[in-house]
Design an enzyme around this catalytic site. Structure first.
Site, mmCIF file in Angstrom:
data_model
loop_
_atom_site.group_PDB
_atom_site.id
_atom_site.type_symbol
_atom_site.label_atom_id
_atom_site.label_comp_id
_atom_site.label_asym_id
_atom_site.label_seq_id
_atom_site.Cartn_x
_atom_site.Cartn_y
_atom_site.Cartn_z
ATOM 1 N N ASP A 132 30.575 39.872 37.346
ATOM 2 C CA ASP A 132 31.837 39.132 37.257
ATOM 3 C C ASP A 132 32.905 40.198 37.452
ATOM 4 O OD1 ASP A 132 33.073 36.432 35.505
ATOM 5 O OD2 ASP A 132 34.330 38.187 35.830
ATOM 6 N N SER A 133 33.919 39.917 38.242
ATOM 7 C CA SER A 133 34.838 41.006 38.611
ATOM 8 C C SER A 133 35.698 41.485 37.444
ATOM 9 C CB SER A 133 35.706 40.616 39.805
ATOM 10 O OG SER A 133 36.723 39.732 39.416
ATOM 11 N N SER A 134 35.599 40.825 36.302
ATOM 12 C CA SER A 134 36.285 41.360 35.115
ATOM 13 C C SER A 134 35.644 42.684 34.694
ATOM 14 C CB SER A 134 36.212 40.376 33.953
ATOM 15 O OG SER A 134 36.787 39.173 34.361
ATOM 16 N N THR A 174 58.662 46.170 39.450
ATOM 17 C CA THR A 174 59.285 44.991 38.836
ATOM 18 C C THR A 174 58.250 43.979 38.322
ATOM 19 O OG1 THR A 174 60.707 43.070 39.174
ATOM 20 C CG2 THR A 174 59.640 43.932 41.133
ATOM 21 N N GLN A 175 58.603 43.326 37.227
ATOM 22 C CA GLN A 175 57.747 42.250 36.695
ATOM 23 C C GLN A 175 57.818 41.008 37.581
ATOM 24 O OE1 GLN A 175 58.894 41.292 32.676
ATOM 25 N NE2 GLN A 175 58.699 43.406 31.996
ATOM 26 N N CYS A 176 58.874 40.897 38.407
ATOM 27 C CA CYS A 176 59.003 39.718 39.279
ATOM 28 C C CYS A 176 57.903 39.758 40.321
ATOM 29 C CB CYS A 176 60.342 39.741 40.006
ATOM 30 S SG CYS A 176 61.737 39.634 38.902
ATOM 31 N N ASP A 234 39.116 37.363 40.224
ATOM 32 C CA ASP A 234 39.965 37.842 39.114
ATOM 33 C C ASP A 234 40.572 39.217 39.382
ATOM 34 O OD1 ASP A 234 39.450 35.526 37.777
ATOM 35 O OD2 ASP A 234 38.047 36.385 36.331
ATOM 36 N N THR A 292 48.354 39.218 45.128
ATOM 37 C CA THR A 292 48.186 39.117 43.691
ATOM 38 C C THR A 292 47.595 37.737 43.387
ATOM 39 O OG1 THR A 292 49.349 39.514 41.606
ATOM 40 C CG2 THR A 292 50.546 38.256 43.231
ATOM 41 N N THR A 334 32.379 34.315 41.372
ATOM 42 C CA THR A 334 32.043 32.884 41.334
ATOM 43 C C THR A 334 31.281 32.424 42.570
ATOM 44 O OG1 THR A 334 34.019 32.435 40.050
ATOM 45 C CG2 THR A 334 33.078 30.565 41.207
HETATM 46 N N1 ASP Z 1 35.452 35.379 36.893
HETATM 47 C C1 ASP Z 1 35.210 35.337 38.311
HETATM 48 C C2 ASP Z 1 35.247 36.753 38.846
HETATM 49 O O1 ASP Z 1 36.317 37.271 39.080
HETATM 50 C C3 ASP Z 1 36.209 34.464 39.002
HETATM 51 C C4 ASP Z 1 36.012 34.350 40.487
HETATM 52 O O2 ASP Z 1 35.076 34.827 41.086
HETATM 53 O O3 ASP Z 1 36.824 33.722 41.148
HETATM 54 O O4 ASP Z 1 34.229 37.352 39.021
#
Ligand code: ASP
Length: 342
Positions: A59-61, A278-280, A92, A167, A15
């Site tokens: 985009d980091s996805s 752990t999920q916590c 992300d 996280t 972003t």
């Molecule tokens: N979708 C964006 C990414 O991870 C969100 C961000 O940059 O904060 O690339």
């Protein structure tokens, strides 16, 4: 004239450097020169800044181990010529990448600071400028001529954390990250407050080494009430699977049913590395505290303790790339390598 501190900015996307696509209205990465032009303040900093960008910022996805290798190579290739590194990255998957790099960069004696933002740098209310400028200032910090931070950190909204302890917890708030099991390394207020006692100890002249062999034949399975053998077994059947993160309940607890024990037992004897995380978001796995974790202990499942899932999965990829015996694998996994576990 004294040597000025040199910082390398590595722009991977996210972003921070995005703008709205006029066609679709969605945010897309744009080119890095525009990003730097949006922050004339950079020229006022008391250090020299070089910048390098991914050819196609993402985009980091879309992040993956190959890109981690690219980042590691950029740091390796510029390690001697620069005093510190700031990696601009989408939020992300930032905790995954930053955790991965913490393992890939062994005996790191210089700061590698990941940062990004929730709003693009061109936005009036952006959080990008503070995040970027302070990250650079932290990367440039020195004590007796030596970099003060000698590890991979993640800076966001006034706090520097140990990267492999973080996280992402919020998709809207400027404070998007937490480090539930480890205190901040630096806090930014009127002054930059460095908590030196929380930093990894300084390196004693050990040779910096970069590991790029990450094995991504891993999976994450989050337990839920109602999970049945069909779910577990279909995961265990994945061809070539080498490691499994089992996200358990509370202090590392799981159903005590036979199908779970039998399937895991077989998979482990066939060579699968299973880690109990752990999920916590806060606290630690404490195997044996409840009856519902004693069966996991008997199976010799690796104790993830207070590790984050992001650090666990990247540590798994890193160790799998190293060809260790199962016994040594468990011991090393349970040992802190980069301060990722308590
Ligand atoms: N979708 C964006 C990414 O991870 C969100 C961000 O940059 O904060 O690339």
């Amino acid at each position: 004239m004294k040597n000025r501190t040199k910082i390398l900015l590595i722009y991977t996307g996210g972003t921070i450097g995005m703008m709205k696509d006029y066609g679709s209205g969605a945010l897309k990465a744009f080119d890095f020169d525009k990003l730097v032009k949006n922050i004339p303040e950079l020229s006022q900093l008391d250090c020299d800044i070089d910048a390098i960008s991914f050819d196609n910022p993402i985009d980091s996805s879309n992040m993956n181990p190959e890109y981690w290798g690219t980042m590691a190579s950029l740091i390796e290739g510029n390690y001697e010529s620069h005093d510190g590194f700031v990696v601009l990255h989408g939020s992300d998957t930032m905790s995954y990448s930053a955790s991965a790099l913490s393992f890939m960069l062994e005996h790191l004696a210089k700061p590698v600071i990941f940062t990004g933002s929730q709003l693009p740098i061109g936005d009036l209310r952006t959080d990008a400028k503070e995040n970027l400028i302070t990250s650079i200032q932290i990367a440039a910090l020195k004590k007796k001529g030596v970099p003060l931070v000698q590890e991979v950190g993640l800076y966001f909204e006034y706090k520097l954390y140990r990267a492999n302890r973080t996280t992402k917890i919020n998709a809207e708030h400027f404070q998007a990250f937490v480090s539930p099991n480890y205190p901040p390394l630096v806090e930014s207020g009127v002054f930059l407050k460095v908590y030196e006692e929380n930093l990894l100890p300084r390196r004693g002249g050990k040779q910096f080494k970069v590991h790029k062999n990450m094995n991504s034949n891993v999976a994450i399975l989050k337990l839920f009430p109602g999970i049945g053998p069909n779910v577990l077994d279909s995961i265990l059947k994945i061809e070539g699977l080498k490691g499994l993160i089992l996200e358990t309940y509370g202090a590392g607890n799981a159903p005590t049913e036979n199908w779970l024990v039998d399937s895991l037992k077989k998979a482990i004897s066939d060579g699968l590395h299973v880690v109990n995380v752990t999920q916590c978001s806060g606290g630690s796995v404490s195997i044996g505290r409840y009856e519902t974790s004693q069966h996991l202990e008997k199976l010799q499942i690796i104790n993830g303790k207070d590790i984050t899932t992001e650090a666990a999965v990247t540590k798994l990829m890193y160790l799998l790339g190293n060809g260790l015996s199962p016994k040594l694998f468990k011991t090393i996994f349970e040992t802190p390598l980069r301060g990722e576990v308590g």
